[in-house]
Design an enzyme around this catalytic site. Structure first.
Site, PDB file in Angstrom:
ATOM      1  N   GLU A   1      -0.697  -9.020  -1.355  1.00  0.00           N
ATOM      2  CA  GLU A   1      -2.443  -9.500  -1.380  1.00  0.00           C
ATOM      3  C   GLU A   1      -2.356  -9.336  -3.104  1.00  0.00           C
ATOM      4  OE1 GLU A   1      -2.633  -7.109   1.985  1.00  0.00           O
ATOM      5  OE2 GLU A   1      -3.446  -8.221   3.136  1.00  0.00           O
TER       6      GLU A   1
ATOM      7  N   ALA B   1       0.689  -0.958  -0.442  1.00  0.00           N
ATOM      8  CA  ALA B   1      -0.105  -0.036   0.024  1.00  0.00           C
ATOM      9  C   ALA B   1       1.275   1.323  -0.493  1.00  0.00           C
ATOM     10  CB  ALA B   1      -0.494  -0.223   1.116  1.00  0.00           C
TER      11      ALA B   1
ATOM     12  N   GLU C   1       3.622  -5.520   7.024  1.00  0.00           N
ATOM     13  CA  GLU C   1       3.089  -4.424   7.973  1.00  0.00           C
ATOM     14  C   GLU C   1       3.277  -4.204   9.044  1.00  0.00           C
ATOM     15  OE1 GLU C   1       1.790  -6.636   5.141  1.00  0.00           O
ATOM     16  OE2 GLU C   1       0.368  -5.584   4.107  1.00  0.00           O
TER      17      GLU C   1
ATOM     18  N   GLY D   1       0.446  -4.762   0.614  1.00  0.00           N
ATOM     19  CA  GLY D   1      -0.678  -4.897  -0.134  1.00  0.00           C
ATOM     20  C   GLY D   1      -0.145  -5.637  -1.354  1.00  0.00           C
TER      21      GLY D   1
HETATM   22  N1  3HC Z   1       4.358   3.802   0.151  1.00  0.00           N
HETATM   23  C1  3HC Z   1       5.199   4.371  -0.054  1.00  0.00           C
HETATM   24  N2  3HC Z   1       6.576   4.458  -0.216  1.00  0.00           N
HETATM   25  C2  3HC Z   1       7.042   4.057  -0.321  1.00  0.00           C
HETATM   26  C3  3HC Z   1       6.828   2.472  -0.058  1.00  0.00           C
HETATM   27  C4  3HC Z   1       5.616   2.083   0.331  1.00  0.00           C
HETATM   28  N3  3HC Z   1       4.823   1.174   0.424  1.00  0.00           N
HETATM   29  N4  3HC Z   1       7.903   1.323  -0.208  1.00  0.00           N
HETATM   30  C5  3HC Z   1       8.721   2.262  -0.257  1.00  0.00           C
HETATM   31  N5  3HC Z   1       8.414   3.526  -0.447  1.00  0.00           N
HETATM   32  C6  3HC Z   1       9.972   4.979  -0.529  1.00  0.00           C
HETATM   33  C7  3HC Z   1      10.431   5.463  -0.036  1.00  0.00           C
HETATM   34  O1  3HC Z   1      10.127   6.024   1.367  1.00  0.00           O
HETATM   35  C8  3HC Z   1      11.535   5.682  -0.537  1.00  0.00           C
HETATM   36  O2  3HC Z   1      11.574   6.996  -0.893  1.00  0.00           O
HETATM   37  P1  3HC Z   1      12.840   8.213  -1.271  1.00  0.00           P
HETATM   38  O3  3HC Z   1      13.195   7.578  -2.071  1.00  0.00           O
HETATM   39  O4  3HC Z   1      11.850   9.404  -1.199  1.00  0.00           O
HETATM   40  O5  3HC Z   1      13.041   8.484   0.387  1.00  0.00           O
HETATM   41  C9  3HC Z   1      11.208   4.964  -2.202  1.00  0.00           C
HETATM   42  O6  3HC Z   1      10.270   4.138  -1.682  1.00  0.00           O
HETATM   43  C10 3HC Z   1      13.223   3.837  -1.922  1.00  0.00           C
HETATM   44  O7  3HC Z   1      12.602   2.918  -1.112  1.00  0.00           O
HETATM   45  P2  3HC Z   1      13.827   2.381   0.035  1.00  0.00           P
HETATM   46  O8  3HC Z   1      14.739   3.246  -0.277  1.00  0.00           O
HETATM   47  O9  3HC Z   1      13.613   1.730   0.901  1.00  0.00           O
HETATM   48  O10 3HC Z   1      14.533   1.473  -1.460  1.00  0.00           O
HETATM   49  P3  3HC Z   1      15.574   0.109  -1.568  1.00  0.00           P
HETATM   50  O11 3HC Z   1      15.662  -0.136  -2.646  1.00  0.00           O
HETATM   51  O12 3HC Z   1      15.387   0.099  -0.120  1.00  0.00           O
HETATM   52  O13 3HC Z   1      13.746  -1.317  -0.654  1.00  0.00           O
HETATM   53  C11 3HC Z   1      11.249  -1.735  -0.367  1.00  0.00           C
HETATM   54  C12 3HC Z   1      12.248  -0.450  -1.591  1.00  0.00           C
HETATM   55  C13 3HC Z   1      11.831  -3.853  -0.458  1.00  0.00           C
HETATM   56  C14 3HC Z   1      10.268  -2.153  -1.611  1.00  0.00           C
HETATM   57  C15 3HC Z   1      11.578  -0.913   1.007  1.00  0.00           C
HETATM   58  O14 3HC Z   1      10.843  -0.303   0.783  1.00  0.00           O
HETATM   59  C16 3HC Z   1      10.126  -1.643   1.757  1.00  0.00           C
HETATM   60  O15 3HC Z   1      10.391  -2.392   2.450  1.00  0.00           O
HETATM   61  N6  3HC Z   1       9.418  -0.543   1.011  1.00  0.00           N
HETATM   62  C17 3HC Z   1       7.745  -1.085   2.533  1.00  0.00           C
HETATM   63  C18 3HC Z   1       7.037  -1.843   2.651  1.00  0.00           C
HETATM   64  C19 3HC Z   1       6.060  -2.498   3.392  1.00  0.00           C
HETATM   65  O16 3HC Z   1       6.255  -2.166   4.414  1.00  0.00           O
HETATM   66  N7  3HC Z   1       5.126  -2.824   2.358  1.00  0.00           N
HETATM   67  C20 3HC Z   1       3.815  -2.976   3.225  1.00  0.00           C
HETATM   68  C21 3HC Z   1       2.710  -2.010   3.893  1.00  0.00           C
HETATM   69  S1  3HC Z   1       1.708  -1.504   4.042  1.00  0.00           S
HETATM   70  C22 3HC Z   1       0.100  -2.541   3.407  1.00  0.00           C
HETATM   71  O17 3HC Z   1       0.748  -3.028   2.351  1.00  0.00           O
HETATM   72  C23 3HC Z   1      -0.610  -2.558   3.879  1.00  0.00           C
HETATM   73  C24 3HC Z   1      -1.735  -3.692   3.081  1.00  0.00           C
HETATM   74  O18 3HC Z   1      -1.842  -4.993   4.201  1.00  0.00           O
HETATM   75  C25 3HC Z   1      -2.990  -2.961   3.322  1.00  0.00           C
END
Ligand code: 3HC
Ligand code: NAI
Length: 695
Positions: free
Chosen positions: A105, A63, A125, A102
């Site tokens: 998912e 998400a 998450e 997501g």
């Molecule tokens: N939403 C918005 N921005 C995100 C994001 C997300 N899910 N994931 C990463 N970003 C952004 C980061 O803030 C960063 O922004 P910036 O360049 O402005 O600082 C940019 O994307 C790149 O991220 P990283 O520097 O972390 O890049 P990496 O290549 O090192 O890692 C990644 C990539 C493994 C995808 C890592 O960013 C990550 O773990 N992201 C989070 C993933 C996550 O937690 N997903 C679950 C979200 S909650 C959800 O999905 C709810 C659902 O169940 C309903």
């Protein structure tokens, strides 16, 4: 249709591509685009199957975290997933990079999933204080079974494609993402339905023994202490095993909302973005050249040097460890060997990985052997003259362009750099103990450290799988400097009537990994004692000083290593046992100092300790020793056991209200005086202004 998601035909297969850089997060435009493309593909008679893939570096990484806390714009993710799952034409998720949250998912609502070998899938998450809220907790157990679902969802850690095939999340590995997925989808369409629908298959969850959940809850008691989300994740997976899908989904929604509304979600998401901010250094732009690091040297094979060398070896970088003492070198290497053997025993590493890492560690007693290293980290005794001598010799042998780093925890980087003819190549890399375990690396910028040196040291941290935070060159840098007033207040609190165990318990319940007295005993009380004695002459005598710690050390109680410090330790045990002898010593000292003891509340303990951190943190910001308040939060959550679900001390203060924190500090100032509790100017300014550190 939006540009965020497009539909193209590849033979009889509709290829739906998500294009939302950098990580294809499921923003409103992506959700709408997916909905539009899936319905367009369903309506197109020339399309027999669909493939969903991500453009750029990854599949959908989850998400859009930046949308959290705002009202959800239509369409919701659940609506999109229902549509995908309900498609009469088979839908295949084609995974590269990371299918997370997501994103996974979405993939689980598809009928099939293929991935390239380097792909990863996970539901992280929980690390954001949330749970998978779009069916992940209901669908994943139906695919991998409850045990594996518990492990994946509660840890939040992703698994690699091969493992995903093994456990059933991924159906096949493909060599070429799009071509492989299209061929797979076309074959499935040709073979005809029905196509598997995860939500309709209860076979893996039916009849799950309820004991599994009780045992799992017990197993995470320690590591999930204080956290809200992990427990709700387990509740959801249990619901998947006991309720029909639709009801399980309702339960998931309910608990997801609880997590979303919890203050922990805000704290953990702050910590997530804070960790990404640290890499941004205003005067060291992203395109600053970074020196390649192909080999390394470590000087000093003691407590820190050994751990630092392991970091290099674990990252695949050959490293030579040097010590002037043959005995220390042997001892250091045997500890390294033991550490690897333990990692293998505990399952953290395979024997082959351990052997490979060990094979990368060379030993030496001659400085000349460091001549080829791209980076050398010095970790000898904490003595300025010794460090200068070592840097002088290093300057003589190190190749041009090598980074010369010091692991000093208290000494002036500029003075160390002055022993070389290349101060621009000198920088502090302050690792935390145990260096092979702790994630934090403070990169300490000297007055002459070049931008390339800074960029390379920051990048090196990333290679070593650390989180590097750039800090200024001041006494204690940022982390230990803030710890000073914190431990000082802890000492004052016991003089005023609290006991060490009360202080430790209050701060542990707040969420710290350990209280200040237990931490002192663990680190060794003699270390601080030596520093205090060396600085005795420089101490401001007008400032309140607690002699308790010195007296304890002078009794021969140096902490855990001598079996006694603030606490007693039974033979071979690390469990602190409160000691009436120390409590009496404290009472007697208070009497001697004319301090009237009183009942100290747990609330006061937490406020005195945490606000002491915040006030000093504000000073670090004011002086430019830390770039951002959120950098301080990263330091404290990763190096000092501050509870990540509170975001870090600076974020916590902002959530309490900077005006309220200031008011309380002013009350302490009225009682304890200016020398210990004068509020930092920046705190006053922000409390009276925006109430935020960053505006
Ligand atoms: N939403 C918005 N921005 C995100 C994001 C997300 N899910 N994931 C990463 N970003 C952004 C980061 O803030 C960063 O922004 P910036 O360049 O402005 O600082 C940019 O994307 C790149 O991220 P990283 O520097 O972390 O890049 P990496 O290549 O090192 O890692 C990644 C990539 C493994 C995808 C890592 O960013 C990550 O773990 N992201 C989070 C993933 C996550 O937690 N997903 C679950 C979200 S909650 C959800 O999905 C709810 C659902 O169940 C309903
Ligand atoms: P240590 O005492 O365990 O090890 C120091 C090692 O340096 C010894 O093996 C000694 O033989 C070796 N040594 C001394 N002079 C040398 C020389 N001229 N050439 C080569 N080797 C030499 O010390 P520790 O704890 O590992 O600390 C090292 C540095 O790391 C210090 O600057 C310390 O302040 C810093 N530090 C220590 C932390 C800790 O928790 N121990 C945490 C963070 C930083």
């Amino acid at each position: 249709m939006s540009d965020a998601v497009t539909l193209e035909r590849d033979g009889t297969v509709g290829v739906i591509t998500v294009r939302n850089p950098p990580v294809n997060a499921l923003s409103q435009a992506v959700r709408q685009g997916l909905k539009d493309c899936v319905s367009a593909a369903a309506a197109d008679d020339a399309i027999e199957a669909m493939v969903i893939l991500g453009d750029g570096r990854t599949f959908i990484a989850g998400a859009d975290i930046r949308e959290f806390g705002k009202p959800m714009a239509e369409p919701g993710l659940l609506e999109v997933l229902d549509m995908i799952e309900g498609s009469a034409k088979p839908v295949v998720a084609a995974i590269h990079g990371t299918a997370l949250g997501g994103g996974l998912e979405v993939a689980l609502s598809c009928h099939y999933r293929v991935a390239v070998d380097s792909g990863q899938v996970g539901l992280p998450e929980v690390k954001l204080g949330l749970l998978p809220g779009a069916g992940g907790t209901q669908r994943l157990p139906r695919v991998v079974g409850p045990q594996m679902a518990l492990e994946m969802i509660v840890s939040g850690n992703p698994i690699r494609a091969r493992k995903a095939v093994e456990v059933g999340v991924v159906d096949a590995i493909v060599d070429e993402l799009q071509a492989g997925a299209v061929a797979f989808a076309a074959a499935k369409a040709k073979a005809g339905g029905p196509h598997p629908v995860i939500s309709a298959d209860d076979s893996k969850v039916k009849g799950t023994d309820p004991k599994l959940f009780a045992e799992f809850r017990k197993s995470i008691e320690k590591r999930a202490r204080g956290f809200f989300a992990p427990w709700r994740c387990i509740d959801c997976i249990e619901a998947a095993c006991t309720l029909p899908f639709a009801e399980g989904m309702k339960r998931e929604r309910e608990l997801f909302e609880q997590c979303m509304n919890s203050p922990q979600r805000k704290g953990q998401i702050h910590a997530f973005f804070a960790e990404r901010e640290v890499a941004k250094i205003p005067d060291v732009p992203k395109d600053t050249p970074v020196q390649p690091i192909a080999s390394a040297g470590v000087i000093g094979a003691g407590t820190m040097g050994g751990g630092i060398a392991m970091n290099f070896a674990n990252a695949g970088i050959p490293v030579t460890i040097l010590d002037s003492s043959q005995e220390a070198l042997e001892r250091g290497l045997s500890i390294i060997e033991k550490n690897y053997a333990n990692s293998v025993k505990r399952g953290g590493m395979s024997q082959a990985q351990a052997d490979k890492a060990l094979g990368l560690i060379g030993r030496s007693q001659s400085m000349d052997d460091l001549g080829k290293a791209d980076v050398v980290v010095e970790a000898v005794f904490e003595e300025m003259e010794l460090k200068k001598k070592v840097f002088g010799e290093l300057d003589r042998v190190a190749k041009p362009g090598a980074i010369l780093a010091t692991n000093t925890s208290t000494l002036d980087i500029d003075e160390i750099a002055s022993a070389t003819k290349r101060p621009e190549a000198v920088i502090g890399t302050h690792f935390f103990s145990p260096a092979n375990v702790m994630r934090l690396l403070e990169v300490v910028r000297g007055a002459k450290s070049s931008k390339e040196t800074i960029a390379t040291a920051m990048d090196l941290g990333k290679k070593l799988r650390k989180v590097s935070v750039l800090v200024g060159n001041c006494d204690g840098f940022v982390g230990n400097r803030m710890l000073n007033p914190y431990t000082r207040e802890a000492a004052f609190l016991v003089e005023e009537g609290a006991t060490p165990s009360q202080v430790d318990k209050a701060i542990y319940e707040f969420g710290f990994a350990m209280g200040p007295f237990a931490m002192g005993d663990l680190a060794g009380l003699d270390v601080g004692y030596r520093v205090r004695k060396a600085r005795e002459g420089k101490r401001d005598k007008a400032m309140r000083y607690s002699p308790v710690a010195d007296r304890i050390v002078e009794m021969g109680r140096h902490g855990q290593k001598t079996g006694a410090g603030y606490y007693r330790y039974e033979e071979g045990s690390r469990t602190p046992v409160p000691d009436p002898e120390i409590e009496k010593l404290i009472r007697d000292t208070a009497k001697e100092l004319g301090i009237e003891q009183r009942q100290v509340s747990d609330e006061e303990i937490v406020e005195r300790l945490v606000y002491a951190l915040v006030n000093e943190g504000a000073r670090c910001l004011e002086e430019g020793m830390a770039l951002r308040a959120s950098d301080i939060d990263v330091i404290y959550c990763n190096g000092y056991g501050f509870p990540v679900y509170r975001g870090g001390p600076m974020f916590y203060a902002q959530e309490v209200g900077l005006d309220k924190v200031l008011a309380r500090i002013q009350e302490f100032q009225a009682v304890h005086g200016d020398l210990t509790w004068k509020p930092a100017d920046l705190l006053v300014e922000k409390a009276k202004g925006s109430g935020r550190w960053d505006s």
